[in-house]
Design an enzyme around this catalytic site. Sequence first.
Site, PDB file in Angstrom:
ATOM      1  N   ASN A   1       0.754  -1.083   0.012  1.00 31.60           N
ATOM      2  CA  ASN A   1       0.098  -0.044   0.008  1.00 31.60           C
ATOM      3  C   ASN A   1       0.746   1.187  -0.091  1.00 31.60           C
ATOM      4  O   ASN A   1       1.888   1.267   0.591  1.00 31.60           O
ATOM      5  CB  ASN A   1      -0.956   0.063   1.197  1.00 31.60           C
TER       6      ASN A   1
ATOM      7  N   GLU B   1      -2.530  -4.627  -3.101  1.00 31.07           N
ATOM      8  CA  GLU B   1      -3.243  -5.524  -4.269  1.00 31.07           C
ATOM      9  C   GLU B   1      -3.329  -4.985  -5.544  1.00 31.07           C
ATOM     10  O   GLU B   1      -2.906  -5.477  -6.464  1.00 31.07           O
ATOM     11  CB  GLU B   1      -4.630  -6.052  -4.034  1.00 31.07           C
TER      12      GLU B   1
HETATM   13  N1  THU Z   1      -5.226  -1.666   2.416  1.00 32.49           N
HETATM   14  C1  THU Z   1      -4.894  -2.264   1.361  1.00 32.49           C
HETATM   15  O1  THU Z   1      -3.386  -2.237   0.994  1.00 32.49           O
HETATM   16  N2  THU Z   1      -5.373  -3.635   1.088  1.00 32.49           N
HETATM   17  C2  THU Z   1      -6.645  -3.953   1.424  1.00 32.49           C
HETATM   18  O2  THU Z   1      -7.198  -4.667   0.822  1.00 32.49           O
HETATM   19  C3  THU Z   1      -6.921  -3.415   2.708  1.00 32.49           C
HETATM   20  C4  THU Z   1      -6.776  -2.048   2.944  1.00 32.49           C
HETATM   21  C5  THU Z   1      -4.667  -0.519   3.004  1.00 32.49           C
HETATM   22  C6  THU Z   1      -5.156   0.825   2.541  1.00 32.49           C
HETATM   23  C7  THU Z   1      -4.535   1.591   3.482  1.00 32.49           C
HETATM   24  O3  THU Z   1      -3.434   2.164   3.092  1.00 32.49           O
HETATM   25  C8  THU Z   1      -4.408   0.720   4.781  1.00 32.49           C
HETATM   26  O4  THU Z   1      -4.409  -0.431   4.296  1.00 32.49           O
HETATM   27  C9  THU Z   1      -5.608   1.101   5.744  1.00 32.49           C
HETATM   28  O5  THU Z   1      -6.748   0.878   5.147  1.00 32.49           O
END
Ligand code: THU
Length: 129
Positions: free
Chosen positions: A39, A52
Site C-alpha cells: 500500500n 493488491e
Molecule cells: N489496504 C490494502 O492495502 N489492502 C486492502 O485490501 C485493505 C486496506 C490498505 C489501504 C490503507 O493504506 C491501509 O490498508 C488502511 O486501510
Amino acid sequence: MSLLDDAKAVRENAHAPYSGFKVGAALRTPSGKVFAGCNVENAAYPEGTCAEAGAIAAMVAAGETEIAEIAVVGDAPAPVSPCGGCRQKIAEFAPPGVRVTMANMQGDTLSLAIEDLLPHAFAKAQMEG
Ligand code: THU
C-alpha cells in the site's frame, strides 16, 4: 519462497504513515512469475493505493493479465481481507477457482476462491447485451 513470503517481504516497503497499517500482496501468474505490491498512502488520503492494486499494476505493466494465485498480508488480529474495491480488481484478472490467501503476521491464514470472496461480481459479460 512461498507467495505469502513474497507478500510479507514487500509489506516491509509499504508507505503507510497515516494509517500505520502496512499491507503486502503477491500474485503468481500462470507463467510462474510473481508480482508484488504494497500500500502507498498519500497526505491527500483518498489518493492512497492498496497493496493488491500495486501487485496487479506490476503484472499488467509486465504484459500479463491472468492471476493464478494471490496472497495478502498485514499485521492484524485476523487474516487481512481485501477491501471491496480490491476484490473487484482481483476478479478482473482471476478466473473462478483462483485462491485468495489472506494472512496476518501471527501465521493465521484463510484461503477462499475469488467467487466466494466476491459473489455475484460485476464483470464484462454483463455489458454484453
Ligand atoms: N489496504 C490494502 O492495502 N489492502 C486492502 O485490501 C485493505 C486496506 C490498505 C489501504 C490503507 O493504506 C491501509 O490498508 C488502511 O486501510
